[in-house]
Enzyme design. Structure first.
Site, PDB file in Angstrom:
ATOM      1  N   ALA A 314      -4.395  -1.763   0.596  1.00 46.40           N
ATOM      2  CA  ALA A 314      -5.624  -0.987   0.877  1.00 46.40           C
ATOM      3  C   ALA A 314      -6.218  -1.722   2.017  1.00 46.40           C
ATOM      4  CB  ALA A 314      -6.505  -0.702  -0.350  1.00 46.40           C
ATOM      5  N   GLY A 315      -6.212  -2.798   2.313  1.00 45.79           N
ATOM      6  CA  GLY A 315      -6.896  -3.860   3.398  1.00 45.79           C
ATOM      7  C   GLY A 315      -6.763  -3.149   4.700  1.00 45.79           C
ATOM      8  N   PRO A 316      -7.940  -3.264   5.626  1.00 51.19           N
ATOM      9  CA  PRO A 316      -9.045  -3.774   5.222  1.00 51.19           C
ATOM     10  C   PRO A 316     -10.062  -2.326   4.808  1.00 51.19           C
ATOM     11  CG  PRO A 316      -8.977  -3.086   7.351  1.00 51.19           C
ATOM     12  CD  PRO A 316      -7.648  -2.733   7.077  1.00 51.19           C
ATOM     13  N   GLY A 317      -9.554  -1.132   4.198  1.00 57.69           N
ATOM     14  CA  GLY A 317     -10.209  -0.240   3.647  1.00 57.69           C
ATOM     15  C   GLY A 317     -10.577   1.244   4.190  1.00 57.69           C
ATOM     16  N   ASP A 363      -0.328  -8.533  -6.144  1.00 53.33           N
ATOM     17  CA  ASP A 363       0.791  -8.418  -5.048  1.00 53.33           C
ATOM     18  C   ASP A 363       1.366  -6.982  -5.282  1.00 53.33           C
ATOM     19  OD1 ASP A 363       3.463  -8.535  -3.868  1.00 53.33           O
ATOM     20  OD2 ASP A 363       3.866 -10.696  -4.855  1.00 53.33           O
ATOM     21  N   ASP A 380       0.412   1.718   3.126  1.00 51.00           N
ATOM     22  CA  ASP A 380       0.316   1.390   4.411  1.00 51.00           C
ATOM     23  C   ASP A 380       0.663  -0.106   4.708  1.00 51.00           C
ATOM     24  OD1 ASP A 380      -0.587   1.347   7.040  1.00 51.00           O
ATOM     25  OD2 ASP A 380      -2.809   0.945   6.438  1.00 51.00           O
ATOM     26  N   CYS A 433       1.631   0.928  11.341  1.00 53.00           N
ATOM     27  CA  CYS A 433       0.859   1.237  12.507  1.00 53.00           C
ATOM     28  C   CYS A 433       1.972   0.605  13.565  1.00 53.00           C
ATOM     29  CB  CYS A 433      -0.472   0.184  12.818  1.00 53.00           C
ATOM     30  SG  CYS A 433      -1.483   0.664  14.032  1.00 53.00           S
TER      31      CYS A 433
END
Length: 507
Positions: A314-317, A363, A380, A433
């Site tokens: 999930a980071g950075p959100g 993890d 992601d 990405c």
């Protein structure tokens, strides 16, 4: 892609706030040439670039807070921003020039001197800085930050480049082989150019309506060297897009609607972090391609239970916040997982305005199973970041082709674990990405061969609902089962995504 936002009739064409700023006793003669606060601005940029070079820091994390602490705004901040990011984007070309005209090769130069030379070249070649100012300020900076002895080298290199001019520099560049010329001209390592070329060709083979010729490749490389617009997202249920647009315009910025998502805005400039709507996390800074991926993950049709969602990385959100906002009115609960404690805190801050999110720090490859499984799982995955070089120009010089096997190995493990965590009949959304085929289409096909219970879904219907097709009459240009966006075509980061369905047992 942008959709012009019509102004409300009651709005004045200029922001009242910007009028106030112009009226605060600043009666500068319009013909008087503006000059930056030289020492402060260039020294600050030098310090940022030195940290990027020697500590592997990221300019986007260093520059804004330093500008704030230095109380630099307006033209000084704009000058610093262009000098920082522009120098990084064209670093490969500038290093080639330094090798051409320096008595010492780039590899033998002190880092401080090398950075000052790059900064000076950017001012000479790509900013409206007079030659005498670019040279003299670079020499002064060398004496201040490096040593007196190197000042002569800096002066000599910059003056030689200035004397030659654009035409003769272009002639020198044209003597190189086509592949070498492309890498130098656009400051991209050769392996990244090869990966882009392969990705364009692969998507065209899959049915994407995009050109994959040399002109398209050059356009992609050139777009990576342009400063991107700021993209904002209005998180549904917390703020609507019109209200967010009003807030941005009241702050003196121009606004256009994104055509990639119904929640996005494209903003002309400014610091979005100062907006109350962003501070409160009702809105966020998020590329429109990233918004589209989150929308795809939340809106793709699903039969049966649909209230337990998982964002595995999930980071950075940003995606987690939009995902949760879209699921809130449907009663969906989101588990937002992030392996890094620091990034998990960023996720927590991004979703603080929502009450249907639980942030955990585990993890992802060993994330625990839940009875009944998850209805939707977003992966992601960590990647090379080749799709976001506009925003993170330093990444092009740090990424290495040799790391691809390790990266794709992790991506495969995460995707396989997501399929295990997903309930039968549920959906897994895989995104990166990066357009690199090894991280996208090749990896997906590899995992599908190992997981026969999963199959790809057609994306066309859902994407047509999300995208403003009236403002984009030529269509998305993507293959039916593969979303691959491009900076030079879609004005977004080069996001990739697929949706997989996990078959019901017995089907």
């Amino acid at each position: 892609m942008r959709v012009e936002r019509p102004r409300k009739k009651h709005m004045s064409p200029k922001s009242p706030r910007s009028d106030q700023r112009r009226g605060r006793g600043n009666k500068r003669d319009e013909n008087q040439q503006w000059r930056p606060q030289t020492d402060r601005v260039r020294t600050l940029v030098f310090q940022v670039l030195l940290a990027v070079e020697t500590k592997e820091s990221y300019a986007n994390l260093l520059l804004p807070p330093r500008l704030t602490r230095a109380h630099l705004g307006g033209r000084d901040a704009a000058f610093a921003t262009e000098l920082t990011y522009g120098t990084l984007r064209a670093q490969g070309y500038y290093d080639w020039l330094i090798d051409q005209f320096s008595s010492r090769p780039v590899a033998a130069l002190e880092k401080e001197v090398l950075i000052i030379l790059r900064m000076g070249l950017h001012q000479l070649l790509n900013m409206r800085v007079p030659t005498h100012a670019a040279v003299s300020e670079s020499v002064n900076l060398t004496k201040q930050e490096a040593n007196e002895g190197a000042a002569g080298l800096v002066n000599g290199v910059l003056r030689q480049v200035a004397r030659l001019g654009e035409v003769q520099l272009a002639e020198r560049l044209n003597r190189l082989s086509p592949q070498r010329r492309l890498a130098i001209k656009y400051s991209h390592p050769a392996w990244i150019i090869a990966a882009y070329r392969a990705a364009l060709s692969e998507q065209e083979k899959l049915g994407a309506q995009i050109p994959s010729d040399d002109d398209s490749l050059a356009a992609l490389l050139a777009e990576n060297n342009r400063a991107p617009y700021i993209n904002l997202v209005a998180r549904p249920g917390l703020i609507d897009r019109e209200e967010l647009a009003d807030a941005v315009e009241e702050n003196g910025q121009n606004v256009a609607y994104s055509s990639l998502t119904p929640w996005g805005l494209i903003v002309s400039g400014g610091d979005p972090a100062t907006l109350e709507t962003v501070v409160s996390a009702r809105a966020g800074v998020e590329d429109q391609g990233s918004q589209l991926v989150a929308g795809l993950a939340a809106q793709y049709p699903l039969e049966g239970r649909d209230n337990l969602w998982l964002d595995l990385c999930a980071g950075p959100g940003g995606k987690a916040a939009l995902l949760a906002a879209l699921g809130q009115d449907r009663g969906a609960q989101l588990i937002a997982n992030e392996i890094s404690p620091h990034r998990a805190r960023l996720v927590q801050d991004s979703v603080k305005a929502l009450d249907n999110v639980q942030v955990v720090c585990k993890d992802g490859t060993e994330f625990p199973q839940r009875k009944g499984g998850y209805d939707r799982v977003l992966v992601d995955a960590p990647c090379t970041g080749l799709g976001a070089l506009r925003r993170h120009p330093e990444s092009r010089y740090r990424s290495r082709n040799e790391t691809i096997p390790d990266i794709t190995g992790l991506q495969a493990k995460l995707l396989q674990r997501a399929l295990e965590l997903c309930r039968p009949g549920g959906l897994v959304i895989y995104a990166t990405c990066s357009p690199h085929p090894a991280e996208t289409t090749f990896l997906v096909q590899r995992v599908l061969q190992e997981c026969p219970e999963a199959h790809l879904m057609d994306l066309s219907g859902t994407l047509q609902q999300l995208i403003d097709t009236e403002s984009w009459p030529d269509g998305l240009g993507c293959a039916n089962k593969y979303l691959q966006l491009w900076p030079h075509i879609h004005s977004s980061d080069a996001m990739f995504a697929v949706v997989m369905s996990k078959e019901q047992k017995g089907n």
